[in-house]
Design a protein around this motif. Structure first.
Motif, PDB file in Angstrom:
ATOM      1  N   LYS A 171      11.664  -8.001  -7.113  1.00 48.13           N
ATOM      2  CA  LYS A 171      10.907  -8.976  -7.897  1.00 48.13           C
ATOM      3  C   LYS A 171      10.740  -8.556  -9.346  1.00 48.13           C
ATOM      4  CE  LYS A 171       8.075 -11.562  -4.695  1.00 48.13           C
ATOM      5  NZ  LYS A 171       6.660 -11.899  -4.424  1.00 48.13           N
ATOM      6  N   LYS A 172      11.157  -7.342  -9.670  1.00 46.69           N
ATOM      7  CA  LYS A 172      11.083  -6.815 -11.043  1.00 46.69           C
ATOM      8  C   LYS A 172       9.649  -6.814 -11.579  1.00 46.69           C
ATOM      9  CE  LYS A 172      15.620  -6.939 -10.894  1.00 46.69           C
ATOM     10  NZ  LYS A 172      16.287  -5.738 -10.394  1.00 46.69           N
ATOM     11  N   ILE A 173       8.718  -6.492 -10.703  1.00 49.08           N
ATOM     12  CA  ILE A 173       7.321  -6.369 -11.117  1.00 49.08           C
ATOM     13  C   ILE A 173       7.122  -4.993 -11.725  1.00 49.08           C
ATOM     14  CG2 ILE A 173       4.969  -6.159 -10.186  1.00 49.08           C
ATOM     15  CD1 ILE A 173       5.715  -8.227  -8.109  1.00 49.08           C
ATOM     16  N   LYS A 174       6.218  -4.886 -12.698  1.00 47.17           N
ATOM     17  CA  LYS A 174       5.947  -3.583 -13.325  1.00 47.17           C
ATOM     18  C   LYS A 174       5.367  -2.619 -12.301  1.00 47.17           C
ATOM     19  CE  LYS A 174       5.838  -4.407 -18.132  1.00 47.17           C
ATOM     20  NZ  LYS A 174       5.755  -5.893 -18.131  1.00 47.17           N
ATOM     21  N   LYS A 175       5.690  -1.330 -12.475  1.00 45.03           N
ATOM     22  CA  LYS A 175       5.311  -0.323 -11.490  1.00 45.03           C
ATOM     23  C   LYS A 175       3.800  -0.304 -11.241  1.00 45.03           C
ATOM     24  CE  LYS A 175       6.074   4.486 -10.277  1.00 45.03           C
ATOM     25  NZ  LYS A 175       5.749   5.777 -10.853  1.00 45.03           N
ATOM     26  N   ALA A 176       3.026  -0.287 -12.331  1.00 46.01           N
ATOM     27  CA  ALA A 176       1.564  -0.190 -12.178  1.00 46.01           C
ATOM     28  C   ALA A 176       1.022  -1.383 -11.394  1.00 46.01           C
ATOM     29  CB  ALA A 176       0.910  -0.116 -13.551  1.00 46.01           C
ATOM     30  N   GLN A 177       1.568  -2.536 -11.706  1.00 45.74           N
ATOM     31  CA  GLN A 177       1.129  -3.766 -11.045  1.00 45.74           C
ATOM     32  C   GLN A 177       1.510  -3.744  -9.561  1.00 45.74           C
ATOM     33  OE1 GLN A 177       2.710  -6.983 -13.340  1.00 45.74           O
ATOM     34  NE2 GLN A 177       1.746  -8.527 -12.021  1.00 45.74           N
ATOM     35  N   ALA A 178       2.746  -3.259  -9.293  1.00 45.28           N
ATOM     36  CA  ALA A 178       3.203  -3.173  -7.901  1.00 45.28           C
ATOM     37  C   ALA A 178       2.318  -2.200  -7.128  1.00 45.28           C
ATOM     38  CB  ALA A 178       4.657  -2.718  -7.856  1.00 45.28           C
ATOM     39  N   GLU A 179       1.905  -1.113  -7.794  1.00 44.09           N
ATOM     40  CA  GLU A 179       1.064  -0.127  -7.112  1.00 44.09           C
ATOM     41  C   GLU A 179      -0.319  -0.692  -6.800  1.00 44.09           C
ATOM     42  OE1 GLU A 179       1.303   3.441  -9.449  1.00 44.09           O
ATOM     43  OE2 GLU A 179       3.182   4.050  -8.461  1.00 44.09           O
ATOM     44  N   ASP A 180      -0.848  -1.469  -7.730  1.00 41.60           N
ATOM     45  CA  ASP A 180      -2.149  -2.110  -7.470  1.00 41.60           C
ATOM     46  C   ASP A 180      -2.063  -3.015  -6.247  1.00 41.60           C
ATOM     47  OD1 ASP A 180      -3.278  -0.865  -9.554  1.00 41.60           O
ATOM     48  OD2 ASP A 180      -3.166  -2.565 -10.954  1.00 41.60           O
ATOM     49  N   LEU A 181      -1.004  -3.825  -6.236  1.00 42.01           N
ATOM     50  CA  LEU A 181      -0.807  -4.748  -5.120  1.00 42.01           C
ATOM     51  C   LEU A 181      -0.656  -3.969  -3.810  1.00 42.01           C
ATOM     52  CD1 LEU A 181      -0.100  -7.609  -4.035  1.00 42.01           C
ATOM     53  CD2 LEU A 181       2.289  -7.076  -4.527  1.00 42.01           C
ATOM     54  N   ALA A 182       0.182  -2.921  -3.853  1.00 38.69           N
ATOM     55  CA  ALA A 182       0.427  -2.129  -2.645  1.00 38.69           C
ATOM     56  C   ALA A 182      -0.873  -1.496  -2.156  1.00 38.69           C
ATOM     57  CB  ALA A 182       1.473  -1.052  -2.926  1.00 38.69           C
ATOM     58  N   MET A 183      -1.658  -0.950  -3.089  1.00 45.38           N
ATOM     59  CA  MET A 183      -2.905  -0.305  -2.669  1.00 45.38           C
ATOM     60  C   MET A 183      -3.843  -1.310  -2.014  1.00 45.38           C
ATOM     61  SD  MET A 183      -2.695   2.878  -2.904  1.00 45.38           S
ATOM     62  CE  MET A 183      -4.346   3.144  -2.280  1.00 45.38           C
ATOM     63  N   SER A 184      -3.908  -2.518  -2.577  1.00 41.31           N
ATOM     64  CA  SER A 184      -4.834  -3.482  -1.991  1.00 41.31           C
ATOM     65  C   SER A 184      -4.376  -3.875  -0.580  1.00 41.31           C
ATOM     66  CB  SER A 184      -4.983  -4.707  -2.898  1.00 41.31           C
ATOM     67  OG  SER A 184      -3.805  -5.464  -2.864  1.00 41.31           O
ATOM     68  N   LEU A 185      -3.043  -3.939  -0.379  1.00 41.68           N
ATOM     69  CA  LEU A 185      -2.564  -4.279   0.962  1.00 41.68           C
ATOM     70  C   LEU A 185      -2.689  -3.111   1.933  1.00 41.68           C
ATOM     71  CD1 LEU A 185       0.305  -6.575  -0.172  1.00 41.68           C
ATOM     72  CD2 LEU A 185      -1.560  -7.217   1.349  1.00 41.68           C
ATOM     73  N   LEU A 186      -2.520  -1.895   1.395  1.00 44.10           N
ATOM     74  CA  LEU A 186      -2.717  -0.726   2.260  1.00 44.10           C
ATOM     75  C   LEU A 186      -4.182  -0.621   2.693  1.00 44.10           C
ATOM     76  CD1 LEU A 186      -0.375   1.888   0.524  1.00 44.10           C
ATOM     77  CD2 LEU A 186      -0.117   0.927   2.822  1.00 44.10           C
ATOM     78  N   GLU A 187      -5.091  -0.978   1.773  1.00 42.29           N
ATOM     79  CA  GLU A 187      -6.510  -1.014   2.150  1.00 42.29           C
ATOM     80  C   GLU A 187      -6.717  -2.053   3.257  1.00 42.29           C
ATOM     81  OE1 GLU A 187      -8.577   1.042   1.047  1.00 42.29           O
ATOM     82  OE2 GLU A 187      -7.792   1.737  -0.872  1.00 42.29           O
ATOM     83  N   ARG A 188      -6.020  -3.170   3.085  1.00 43.03           N
ATOM     84  CA  ARG A 188      -6.199  -4.245   4.050  1.00 43.03           C
ATOM     85  C   ARG A 188      -5.753  -3.822   5.450  1.00 43.03           C
ATOM     86  NH1 ARG A 188      -3.504 -10.170   3.295  1.00 43.03           N
ATOM     87  NH2 ARG A 188      -3.873 -10.921   5.406  1.00 43.03           N
ATOM     88  N   VAL A 189      -4.695  -3.013   5.540  1.00 44.56           N
ATOM     89  CA  VAL A 189      -4.295  -2.521   6.870  1.00 44.56           C
ATOM     90  C   VAL A 189      -4.983  -1.194   7.180  1.00 44.56           C
ATOM     91  CG1 VAL A 189      -2.076  -3.716   6.810  1.00 44.56           C
ATOM     92  CG2 VAL A 189      -2.202  -1.345   6.050  1.00 44.56           C
ATOM     93  N   ARG A 190      -6.015  -0.885   6.384  1.00 40.77           N
ATOM     94  CA  ARG A 190      -6.892   0.270   6.596  1.00 40.77           C
ATOM     95  C   ARG A 190      -6.143   1.601   6.601  1.00 40.77           C
ATOM     96  NH1 ARG A 190      -9.358  -3.956   9.288  1.00 40.77           N
ATOM     97  NH2 ARG A 190      -8.399  -3.777  11.337  1.00 40.77           N
ATOM     98  N   ILE A 191      -5.311   1.787   5.561  1.00 39.77           N
ATOM     99  CA  ILE A 191      -4.529   3.016   5.525  1.00 39.77           C
ATOM    100  C   ILE A 191      -4.406   3.534   4.086  1.00 39.77           C
ATOM    101  CG2 ILE A 191      -2.163   2.156   5.233  1.00 39.77           C
ATOM    102  CD1 ILE A 191      -2.012   3.767   8.128  1.00 39.77           C
ATOM    103  N   GLY A 192      -5.260   2.985   3.203  1.00 37.21           N
ATOM    104  CA  GLY A 192      -5.203   3.315   1.782  1.00 37.21           C
ATOM    105  C   GLY A 192      -5.239   4.799   1.487  1.00 37.21           C
ATOM    106  N   GLU A 193      -6.012   5.563   2.265  1.00 39.99           N
ATOM    107  CA  GLU A 193      -6.172   6.990   1.939  1.00 39.99           C
ATOM    108  C   GLU A 193      -4.917   7.809   2.255  1.00 39.99           C
ATOM    109  OE1 GLU A 193      -7.542   6.320   6.098  1.00 39.99           O
ATOM    110  OE2 GLU A 193      -7.711   5.269   4.192  1.00 39.99           O
ATOM    111  N   GLN A 194      -3.926   7.188   2.943  1.00 40.21           N
ATOM    112  CA  GLN A 194      -2.700   7.929   3.280  1.00 40.21           C
ATOM    113  C   GLN A 194      -1.566   7.630   2.296  1.00 40.21           C
ATOM    114  OE1 GLN A 194      -3.168   9.754   5.923  1.00 40.21           O
ATOM    115  NE2 GLN A 194      -4.259   8.624   7.523  1.00 40.21           N
TER     116      GLN A 194
END
Ligand SMILES: Nc1ncnc2c1ncn2[C@@H]1O[C@H](COP(=O)(O)OP(=O)(O)OP(=O)(O)O)[C@@H](O)[C@H]1O
Ligand SMILES: [Mg+2]
Lengths: 243, 362
Positions: free
Chosen positions: A108-131
């Motif tokens: 999708k050619k999204i900027k790295k920082a933005q992709a990381e924010d999105l990924a972190m929010s989804l990892l939190e959603r599946v309750r695995i953010g701390e890993q």
């Protein structure tokens, strides 16, 4: 028109007729559970929807785009279809976070920082953010499968395909993955799940599809499907798995 | 007792120390160890006095060729000739330039060893470093006196051939290995033919073929450098071998990896570059480093097409009539350099195998 339309789909592996005149349409927001005995073509069916397998006859369209063998068309469809595999298939050489940001950054050619924010929010959603900074090999099966769900969600798909997502898990971990899937269903995601978890089917499915020998044998609401199966083959299957 | 219920939980304790095997047990623990220890001990006792008297007591450490009478080692020869062995007929006043090349190559190699430095910027450092090192050797720029490749020799030639044949061979090997797996039949068979064709030839004949054929194929008057010709031969040779090693890594990959990448809509090239190759390569690091060792030693074959690598420079040094040609000392010295290079690579392989790449103990 339904979001996913399969019309008279046939598929062969060599001489073996794996999908036989399969016709199925799935509306946006619908949750479909597909079940059936081993070798009945469940995986083949959902793998045809994102063109991991090509079909030989009939038409498949996703979001109005008809699947052809053209690579651009295929890649376009895959962008809107997330998939979760039985064996997780996380990329072992990338961290959890990198697993999740890879496709957003490179497809999708999204900027790295933005992709990381999105990924972190989804990892939190599946309750695995701390890993997030660990590698897949350091996580349990249940955790890996939740990461795999988050990785697929990072592409912000319109549909999620699940191919027996809990079959490779120990009983203890099945629930943590199913909880996430129930949660996802509650958010209105369109889902096609191949699974033997009949409790899940009862709880979230709008329709249950029963397959055998490459064909759709029966399709109904979970209530009617479990209470009053029509086809002999369905009754036989249900009696085996529900004891 | 039929039933049991644990009433207290057991706290974790530290693992007992594994007993180290005593040196005596290692040397004499069983029949085979005892026999080999005794054989080695006997050989050392038999040879040591001769070596000591030859190398140390009777060794000639300084002086002219006439002083080396053959009673002891002629270390004076190495003392006089080591610059020639190391740098060939490169102009003596300019030795700092090949030394610069050696420093650049060794520095880049050391920097590239830890996995944390395996990134694109390191690749660029190699490209720039190699260009600078070659410019330094060749001169003709920045007021440096031009030195034609005919005057290059010794260790720099060995290093240049090793580094460039592997560095240029590796991308070629990737292309060949991927091509070999292609669904396109023509691509596949061309790659198979190239790989098997080259692997079927000894490097020696490949060097001859390239040295003789390449000039014939080029238009008259266009001469190509001897060093370049040898480099072309060694590059395709290493490419074919590396491709086979890579094929092993590619075949060892689980199908699911490519499928997961496909499902995420990654293009073929992104999938190959980001998912397939990193995993395939990391699976075959030991055989890859093994190929590096083989290529280091193969460089000595360029002697046959008239290049002065380390070994041929040593032979040339021995031809000086002013000295009594001390073969053992010279070849021992050259062997030591090869050994240091190859043994370091082997140690590195062992080390890298023990690294837990990707957080997983292997
Ligand atoms: N790549 C393939 N090549 C040949 N035959 C295949 C291939 N993939 C699947 N098949 C065959 O097609 C049939 C359907 O396979 P599929 O994987 O879709 O079944 P399934 O319903 O998902 O079964 P399971 O519950 O075991 O996963 C099986 O008989 C299988 O052996
Ligand atoms: Mg299956």
């Amino acid at each position: 028109m339904a979001f996913i339309e399969l019309n008279g789909v046939n598929k062969w592996y060599g001489q073996y007729h794996a999908l036989r005149d399969v016709t199925l349409s799935v509306d946006k927001g619908e949750r479909i559970v597909i079940c059936g005995p081993s070798g009945s073509g469940k995986s083949t069916l959902i793998r045809c929807i994102n063109a991991l397998e090509g079909h030989h006859q009939g038409t498949i369209s996703v979001g109005g785009t008809a699947l052809t063998s053209d690579i651009k068309t295929v890649e376009g469809v895959r962008k809107s279809v997330g998939m979760v595999f039985q064996s997780f298939n996380l990329f072992p050489h990338l961290t959890i976070l990198e697993n999740c940001t890879l496709a957003p950054i490179h497809v999708k050619k999204i900027k790295k920082a933005q992709a990381e924010d999105l990924a972190m929010s989804l990892l939190e959603r599946v309750r695995i953010g701390e890993q997030a900074l660990k590698y897949p090999g350091q996580l349990s099966g249940g955790q890996q499968q939740r990461v795999a769900i988050a990785r697929a969600l990072c592409m912000q798909p319109d549909v999620m395909l699940f191919d027996e997502p809990t079959s490779a898990l120990d009983a203890e971990m099945v629930k943590e993955v199913l909880d996430i899937m129930v949660d996802l269903a509650g958010s209105g995601m369109t889902m096609l799940c191949v699974t033997h978890e009949m409790g899940f089917a009862r709880q979230v499915a709008d329709r249950v599809v029963f397959m055998d020998a490459g064909q759709i044998i029966e399709m109904n609401t979970p209530d009617a499907f479990f209470r009053a199966p029509q086809h002999d083959r369905t009754r036989q299957f249900l009696s085996q798995i529900l004891h | 007792m039929t039933g049991f219920v644990q009433t207290q939980s057991i706290d974790a304790r530290t693992a007992p120390l594994a007993a180290r095997r005593s040196l005596f047990r290692v040397l004499f623990g069983d029949v085979l160890s005892t026999v080999s220890t005794l054989v080695i001990l006997f050989a050392v006792i038999a040879l040591a006095p001769k070596l000591v008297s030859w190398g140390l007591l009777n060794g000639i450490w300084a002086g002219e060729g006439t002083q080396c009478t053959g009673a002891g080692a002629c270390w004076a020869f190495l003392r006089a000739k080591y610059p020639f062995i190391l740098f060939g007929i490169y102009p003596p006043g300019q030795y700092w330039r090949p030394i610069g090349l050696i420093v650049i190559f060794i520095g880049l190699t050391l920097y590239s060893l830890p996995p944390k430095n395996w990134k694109t910027s390191t690749l660029w450092a190699w490209v720039i470093g190699t260009v600078v090192a070659l410019a330094l050797m060749a001169g003709g720029v920045l007021g440096l006196e031009a030195v034609p490749t005919d005057s290059w020799g010794g260790l720099p030639v060995t290093l240049i051939l090793t580094v460039l044949s592997l560095g240029l061979g590796f991308p070629l090997a990737i292309a060949l290995a991927l091509g070999r797996q292609s669904d396109l039949k023509t691509v596949k068979y061309i790659c198979v033919a190239v790989i098997e064709g080259i692997r079927g030839l000894p490097l020696l004949s490949l060097l001859f073929i390239v040295s003789i054929l390449l000039p014939l194929m080029l238009p008259d008057g266009l001469k190509i450098d001897k060093l370049l010709r040898a480099l072309v031969a060694m590059t395709v040779f290493s490419a074919a071998y590396l491709a086979e090693v890579l094929r092993g890594g590619l075949q060892g990959l689980h199908n699911g990896q490519g499928e997961a990448a496909d499902a995420l809509s990654l293009s073929w090239w992104s999938k190959t570059r980001l998912i397939i190759l990193p995993q395939a390569i990391s699976k075959v690091i030991p055989p890859l480093t093994n190929t590096v060792v083989v290529m280091v030693k193969n460089t000595s074959l360029v002697l046959i097409v008239g290049l002065y690598d380390l070994l041929s420079a040593g032979r040339a040094a021995l031809a000086d009539p002013a000295w009594p040609a001390p073969f053992a000392e010279t070849y021992g010295f050259i062997a030591l350099i090869y050994f240091i290079i190859c043994f370091s690579i082997t140690r590195y392989t062992h080390w890298i195998e023990r690294q837990n790449l990707f957080g997983v103990n292997r």
